[in-house]
Design a protein around this motif. Structure first.
Motif, PDB file in Angstrom:
ATOM      1  N   LEU A 197     -38.940  -8.653   1.704  1.00  0.00           N
ATOM      2  CA  LEU A 197     -39.596  -9.940   1.491  1.00  0.00           C
ATOM      3  C   LEU A 197     -38.585 -11.038   1.185  1.00  0.00           C
ATOM      4  O   LEU A 197     -38.747 -12.183   1.640  1.00  0.00           O
ATOM      5  N   VAL A 198     -37.545 -10.724   0.443  1.00  0.00           N
ATOM      6  CA  VAL A 198     -36.484 -11.717   0.234  1.00  0.00           C
ATOM      7  C   VAL A 198     -35.814 -12.047   1.560  1.00  0.00           C
ATOM      8  O   VAL A 198     -35.537 -13.215   1.865  1.00  0.00           O
ATOM      9  N   GLU A 199     -35.571 -11.029   2.376  1.00  0.00           N
ATOM     10  CA  GLU A 199     -34.981 -11.267   3.699  1.00  0.00           C
ATOM     11  C   GLU A 199     -35.872 -12.169   4.542  1.00  0.00           C
ATOM     12  O   GLU A 199     -35.392 -13.056   5.250  1.00  0.00           O
ATOM     13  N   ALA A 200     -37.184 -11.958   4.469  1.00  0.00           N
ATOM     14  CA  ALA A 200     -38.113 -12.794   5.226  1.00  0.00           C
ATOM     15  C   ALA A 200     -38.050 -14.239   4.762  1.00  0.00           C
ATOM     16  O   ALA A 200     -38.020 -15.174   5.576  1.00  0.00           O
ATOM     17  N   ALA A 201     -38.039 -14.450   3.448  1.00  0.00           N
ATOM     18  CA  ALA A 201     -37.935 -15.819   2.923  1.00  0.00           C
ATOM     19  C   ALA A 201     -36.652 -16.482   3.403  1.00  0.00           C
ATOM     20  O   ALA A 201     -36.650 -17.654   3.815  1.00  0.00           O
ATOM     21  N   ASN A 202     -35.569 -15.740   3.381  1.00  0.00           N
ATOM     22  CA  ASN A 202     -34.289 -16.297   3.810  1.00  0.00           C
ATOM     23  C   ASN A 202     -34.260 -16.579   5.308  1.00  0.00           C
ATOM     24  O   ASN A 202     -33.610 -17.539   5.753  1.00  0.00           O
ATOM     25  N   PHE A 203     -34.970 -15.760   6.087  1.00  0.00           N
ATOM     26  CA  PHE A 203     -35.033 -15.991   7.535  1.00  0.00           C
ATOM     27  C   PHE A 203     -35.617 -17.368   7.822  1.00  0.00           C
ATOM     28  O   PHE A 203     -35.075 -18.142   8.626  1.00  0.00           O
ATOM     29  N   TYR A 204     -36.730 -17.698   7.173  1.00  0.00           N
ATOM     30  CA  TYR A 204     -37.380 -18.980   7.450  1.00  0.00           C
ATOM     31  C   TYR A 204     -36.643 -20.146   6.810  1.00  0.00           C
ATOM     32  O   TYR A 204     -36.634 -21.254   7.359  1.00  0.00           O
ATOM     33  N   ASP A 205     -36.012 -19.896   5.692  1.00  0.00           N
ATOM     34  CA  ASP A 205     -35.177 -20.941   5.102  1.00  0.00           C
ATOM     35  C   ASP A 205     -34.039 -21.301   6.053  1.00  0.00           C
ATOM     36  O   ASP A 205     -33.766 -22.487   6.303  1.00  0.00           O
ATOM     37  N   GLN A 206     -33.389 -20.288   6.608  1.00  0.00           N
ATOM     38  CA  GLN A 206     -32.273 -20.540   7.519  1.00  0.00           C
ATOM     39  C   GLN A 206     -32.763 -21.203   8.802  1.00  0.00           C
ATOM     40  O   GLN A 206     -32.117 -22.130   9.328  1.00  0.00           O
ATOM     41  N   ALA A 207     -33.907 -20.768   9.325  1.00  0.00           N
ATOM     42  CA  ALA A 207     -34.449 -21.378  10.545  1.00  0.00           C
ATOM     43  C   ALA A 207     -34.728 -22.854  10.326  1.00  0.00           C
ATOM     44  O   ALA A 207     -34.405 -23.703  11.173  1.00  0.00           O
ATOM     45  N   ALA A 208     -35.335 -23.185   9.173  1.00  0.00           N
ATOM     46  CA  ALA A 208     -35.643 -24.583   8.890  1.00  0.00           C
ATOM     47  C   ALA A 208     -34.375 -25.402   8.752  1.00  0.00           C
ATOM     48  O   ALA A 208     -34.287 -26.534   9.241  1.00  0.00           O
ATOM     49  N   ARG A 209     -33.373 -24.849   8.089  1.00  0.00           N
ATOM     50  CA  ARG A 209     -32.116 -25.586   7.898  1.00  0.00           C
ATOM     51  C   ARG A 209     -31.419 -25.842   9.224  1.00  0.00           C
ATOM     52  O   ARG A 209     -30.763 -26.865   9.419  1.00  0.00           O
ATOM     53  N   GLU A 210     -31.574 -24.915  10.148  1.00  0.00           N
ATOM     54  CA  GLU A 210     -30.890 -25.049  11.435  1.00  0.00           C
ATOM     55  C   GLU A 210     -31.628 -25.984  12.387  1.00  0.00           C
ATOM     56  O   GLU A 210     -30.985 -26.719  13.151  1.00  0.00           O
ATOM     57  N   TYR A 211     -32.960 -25.982  12.345  1.00  0.00           N
ATOM     58  CA  TYR A 211     -33.728 -26.686  13.370  1.00  0.00           C
ATOM     59  C   TYR A 211     -34.525 -27.882  12.873  1.00  0.00           C
ATOM     60  O   TYR A 211     -34.984 -28.685  13.690  1.00  0.00           O
ATOM     61  N   LEU A 212     -34.707 -28.009  11.568  1.00  0.00           N
ATOM     62  CA  LEU A 212     -35.470 -29.131  11.020  1.00  0.00           C
ATOM     63  C   LEU A 212     -34.561 -29.966  10.145  1.00  0.00           C
ATOM     64  O   LEU A 212     -33.633 -29.446   9.523  1.00  0.00           O
ATOM     65  N   ASP A 213     -34.840 -31.267  10.061  1.00  0.00           N
ATOM     66  CA  ASP A 213     -33.984 -32.139   9.274  1.00  0.00           C
ATOM     67  C   ASP A 213     -34.054 -31.843   7.786  1.00  0.00           C
ATOM     68  O   ASP A 213     -33.071 -32.006   7.077  1.00  0.00           O
ATOM     69  N   GLU A 214     -35.222 -31.449   7.311  1.00  0.00           N
ATOM     70  CA  GLU A 214     -35.376 -31.121   5.908  1.00  0.00           C
ATOM     71  C   GLU A 214     -36.123 -29.804   5.774  1.00  0.00           C
ATOM     72  O   GLU A 214     -36.916 -29.441   6.632  1.00  0.00           O
ATOM     73  N   VAL A 215     -35.867 -29.129   4.682  1.00  0.00           N
ATOM     74  CA  VAL A 215     -36.407 -27.790   4.497  1.00  0.00           C
ATOM     75  C   VAL A 215     -37.682 -27.868   3.669  1.00  0.00           C
ATOM     76  O   VAL A 215     -37.674 -28.405   2.568  1.00  0.00           O
ATOM     77  N   PRO A 216     -38.786 -27.346   4.174  1.00  0.00           N
ATOM     78  CA  PRO A 216     -40.041 -27.436   3.429  1.00  0.00           C
ATOM     79  C   PRO A 216     -40.129 -26.405   2.316  1.00  0.00           C
ATOM     80  O   PRO A 216     -39.396 -25.412   2.290  1.00  0.00           O
ATOM     81  N   ALA A 217     -41.051 -26.635   1.401  1.00  0.00           N
ATOM     82  CA  ALA A 217     -41.444 -25.576   0.481  1.00  0.00           C
ATOM     83  C   ALA A 217     -42.045 -24.444   1.307  1.00  0.00           C
ATOM     84  O   ALA A 217     -42.793 -24.677   2.247  1.00  0.00           O
ATOM     85  N   GLN A 218     -41.691 -23.218   0.945  1.00  0.00           N
ATOM     86  CA  GLN A 218     -42.161 -22.064   1.696  1.00  0.00           C
ATOM     87  C   GLN A 218     -43.424 -21.481   1.065  1.00  0.00           C
ATOM     88  O   GLN A 218     -43.638 -21.585  -0.147  1.00  0.00           O
ATOM     89  N   VAL A 219     -44.247 -20.876   1.902  1.00  0.00           N
ATOM     90  CA  VAL A 219     -45.485 -20.224   1.471  1.00  0.00           C
ATOM     91  C   VAL A 219     -45.452 -18.805   2.021  1.00  0.00           C
ATOM     92  O   VAL A 219     -45.496 -18.599   3.233  1.00  0.00           O
ATOM     93  N   MET A 220     -45.358 -17.823   1.123  1.00  0.00           N
ATOM     94  CA  MET A 220     -45.203 -16.427   1.547  1.00  0.00           C
ATOM     95  C   MET A 220     -46.560 -15.762   1.725  1.00  0.00           C
ATOM     96  O   MET A 220     -47.440 -15.865   0.871  1.00  0.00           O
ATOM     97  N   LEU A 221     -46.705 -15.059   2.846  1.00  0.00           N
ATOM     98  CA  LEU A 221     -47.900 -14.273   3.124  1.00  0.00           C
ATOM     99  C   LEU A 221     -47.757 -12.888   2.505  1.00  0.00           C
ATOM    100  O   LEU A 221     -46.850 -12.125   2.854  1.00  0.00           O
ATOM    101  N   LEU A 222     -48.668 -12.581   1.581  1.00  0.00           N
ATOM    102  CA  LEU A 222     -48.755 -11.263   0.965  1.00  0.00           C
ATOM    103  C   LEU A 222     -50.215 -10.832   1.012  1.00  0.00           C
ATOM    104  O   LEU A 222     -51.081 -11.589   1.454  1.00  0.00           O
ATOM    105  N   HIS A 223     -50.490  -9.617   0.552  1.00  0.00           N
ATOM    106  CA  HIS A 223     -51.856  -9.120   0.518  1.00  0.00           C
ATOM    107  C   HIS A 223     -52.132  -8.478  -0.834  1.00  0.00           C
ATOM    108  O   HIS A 223     -51.220  -7.977  -1.492  1.00  0.00           O
TER     109      HIS A 223
END
Length: 309
Positions: A197-223
């Motif tokens: 789950l930490v790896e997943a959070a970091n995946f989207y953080d890195q994607a946003a940093r690379e492709y978007l001008d600013e990084v959004p607050a993240q919302v994690m999907l759990l059950h």
């Protein structure tokens, strides 16, 4: 928040500039789908008490609980949802029967949402948020747009995710091991759960940093499942040790990304995936441990099954 100039070359309804000002710290909210779940290796009441206690011990002020209202079929299950609300967590709509949008008409799906909204009125801390079961928001453009219009007419907010995970699959492996009487290493399960789950959070953080001008607050999907209850405190500790700040769902959904409805059918991995894909991130790159069942299976067999080292 503004998307990079590359987006101007794409045929989007998103040719907009998002307001700037969100800070660049890594912030994430925890959200749990499919409550109230039935008994499993844990009794349902025990699981909910453990999850609430674990979040409290970790200092989580507010998580979001997305409810499938058909499952509130006894006083005990009603009490479970009430206990989340009483603990300060927010209650939101995950449909009445958890259908795939691809299998029903837009009208039938909206009726599902309406039924669930009526039932959810009784709960404290309710939010006018709806999350698509299976994140299945766009089987086709017509139903996607009909549902977007229907939610807007009802003043319901799309309770999107930005960090997609298959925590449910890991839980299913755990349930199978318990049911089969297999020996397993609980600390190995903890480390696999928190690590993926930490790896997943970091995946989207890195994607946003690379492709978007600013990084959004993240919302994690759990059950709302057993592994979530067992390791809620451990998950928060692992995220915080990695530099993440746990924020409320209310705060996460105030992010400028909340106002962006990506003009794509690629919505089943969450909003950051949709926006970064539109911004040019290649489709084959959307892979990481937390969404690859074969990888999770192999890691479970290697790191969880059998006695602890």
């Amino acid at each position: 928040m503004a998307l990079k100039p590359l987006l101007s070359t794409l045929t989007l309804c998103l040719a907009i500039a998002l307001p700037s000002g969100a800070d660049s710290d890594r912030r994430i909210a925890l959200t749990y789908d499919d409550a109230p779940r039935g008994d499993s290796a844990m009794q349902g009441d025990e699981r909910v008490k453990m999850l609430i206690s674990g979040l409290d011990a970790a200092g989580v002020e507010q998580a979001a609980i997305f409810v499938v209202t058909e499952r509130i079929n006894s006083p005990e299950r009603l009490a479970r949802i009430q206990s989340f609300a009483e603990a300060g967590h927010v209650i939101a709509n995950h449909s009445h029967t958890h259908p795939w949008l691809r299998n029903v008409t837009a009208e039938e799906y909206l009726a599902e949402i309406d039924t669930a909204e009526m039932i959810l009125q009784v709960f404290e801390n309710r939010r006018p948020w709806f999350r698509f079961p299976y994140l299945n928001e766009a089987p086709d453009i017509e139903r996607r747009d009909a549902l977007r219009a229907g939610l807007a007419e009802r003043d319901l907010f799309s309770g999107y995710v930005t960090v997609d995970t298959y925590d449910w699959h890991l839980d299913s492996l755990y349930q199978r091991a318990v049911n089969n009487g297999e020996s397993f290493c609980l600390s190995g399960l903890r480390d696999l759960y928190t690590g993926m789950l930490v790896e997943a959070a970091n995946f989207y953080d890195q994607a946003a940093r690379e492709y978007l001008d600013e990084v959004p607050a993240q919302v994690m999907l759990l059950h709302e499942n057993d592994v979530a209850a067992l390791f809620a405190t451990d998950l928060v500790a692992a995220l915080e040790a990695d530099g993440w700040e746990i924020i409320t769902a209310d705060e996460a959904y105030e992010d400028p990304i909340a106002s962006v409805l990506p003009d794509t059918r690629f919505l089943g991995m969450g909003r950051v995936a949709a926006l970064t894909s539109l911004a040019g991130k290649p489709g084959p790159e959307f892979t990481y441990l937390a969404v690859e069942e074969d990888q999770i299976n192999a890691a479970f067999e290697d790191r969880v099954l059998g006695a602890c080292d």
